[in-house]
Design an enzyme around this catalytic site. Structure first.
Site, short mmCIF file in Angstrom:
data_model
loop_
_atom_site.label_atom_id
_atom_site.label_comp_id
_atom_site.label_asym_id
_atom_site.label_seq_id
_atom_site.Cartn_x
_atom_site.Cartn_y
_atom_site.Cartn_z
N LYS A 53 8.55 -1.46 -7.08
CA LYS A 53 7.73 -1.91 -5.96
C LYS A 53 8.37 -3.19 -5.41
CE LYS A 53 3.05 -3.04 -4.50
NZ LYS A 53 3.52 -4.08 -3.55
N PHE A 125 11.83 4.16 1.94
CA PHE A 125 11.23 4.97 0.88
C PHE A 125 10.54 6.23 1.39
CE2 PHE A 125 8.40 1.19 1.49
CZ PHE A 125 7.35 1.81 2.15
N ARG A 195 -5.10 5.75 2.59
CA ARG A 195 -4.98 5.49 1.15
C ARG A 195 -5.47 6.71 0.38
NH1 ARG A 195 -3.92 0.64 -0.54
NH2 ARG A 195 -4.79 -0.32 1.34
N LYS A 201 0.42 2.53 -7.12
CA LYS A 201 1.15 1.34 -7.54
C LYS A 201 0.71 0.95 -8.95
CE LYS A 201 -2.03 -1.63 -4.90
NZ LYS A 201 -2.12 -2.64 -3.83
#
Length: 285
Positions: A53, A125, A195, A201
């Site tokens: 991350k 990404f 989301r 994460k």
């Protein structure tokens, strides 16, 4: 002197008003980004890709312009985006581990600073407009970055892990090296804005965002400057955020109306407020 009538305070109020005026426009122009949920133990990792991350500024390439996650145009130097494709790309403008402030400073300038931008990389990404699964998008992304052929444009390295123990070991390795954490991306998932549980994460601490409501004056050694920020979560919970600030930040706090990121260790039962909350930074727009 920290006061409700001094010039910095007037600047904070002007900034707050400008944020309130701009909010509807930003909401309308914000790109439809895939946002991460939180990893929980017990995830079957066989279909997941894992990457570091990156602690930078989210950068959405719409085919013509780099934009923040709020939709604001980023004033990147022409050479930085020369030769980029018409296909949208999702990535992070990153200055390296522990260098978020440098990335944020470079991106925030209305006139690009070549020297600052030469210290940034665009870590790609995902491909938001690609209709395939992440497995398929990953192959296309690597090919696209290879065709761009610029050293500052890099595909985020992705890997598979075989167990939760291996995942946790990788997290410890990244954090010990100064990294922020890990991202997990479901291989079979499509790119869907919002989301969800297709992108997760994983950190060694929790973090969240809240809006600054007011500046609370300090006492003792902090007299005459910021004591704490009164902040409000997206769910409407308010609390005082009083630790994690540098002396410079206490003299010139984040403006009322801005969003800040804070870290914490779990939630209090009943109130749902964060435990041991500590300021991290002002959220990049």
């Amino acid at each position: 002197m920290f006061s409700v009538v001094n010039e910095p305070r007037r600047a904070w109020l002007r900034a707050a008003l400008s944020l309130l005026v701009a909010a509807p426009a930003l909401a309308q122009t914000a790109p439809p980004l895939l946002l991460a949920g939180r990893h929980r133990p017990g995830t079957d990792l066989r279909d997941w890709w894992v990457s570091e991350k990156y602690d930078g500024v989210r950068g959405y390439w719409d085919g013509r312009t780099l934009r923040t996650r709020g939709g604001e145009a980023i004033a990147a130097p022409a050479w930085f985006t020369a030769g980029w494709p018409a296909e949208p790309m999702d990535g992070e403008l990153w200055a390296g581990r522990g260098r978020f402030a440098q990335a944020q400073s470079a991106v925030a300038r209305q006139q690009p600073d070549d020297a600052a931008w030469r210290g940034l990389r665009y870590m790609v990404f995902d491909l938001p407009a690609h209709a395939g699964s992440f497995d398929e998008r990953l192959s296309a992304l690597n090919g696209l970055v290879a065709r761009i052929d610029r050293p500052w444009v890099q595909a985020v390295p992705q890997r598979k892990v075989g167990s939760d123990a291996e995942l946790q070991a990788l997290l410890r390795q990244v954090v010990r090296g100064g990294g922020e954490g890990l991202m997990l991306h479901r291989g079979a998932s499509l790119y869907r804005a919002g989301r969800g549980d297709d992108l997760l994460k994983l950190k060694d601490h929790d973090d969240a965002e809240a809006r600054v409501i007011a500046h609370l004056p300090g006492k003792g050694r902090h007299a005459g400057r910021l004591g704490a920020l009164l902040v409000e979560t997206p769910e409407g919970r308010r609390f005082a955020l009083g630790t994690g600030f540098s002396d410079a930040q206490r003299r010139n706090p984040p403006p009322v109306g801005s969003w800040v990121t804070y870290r914490y260790r779990g939630l209090h039962e009943g109130s749902g407020l964060p435990r041991f909350a500590s300021f991290m930074r002002v959220r990049a727009t």
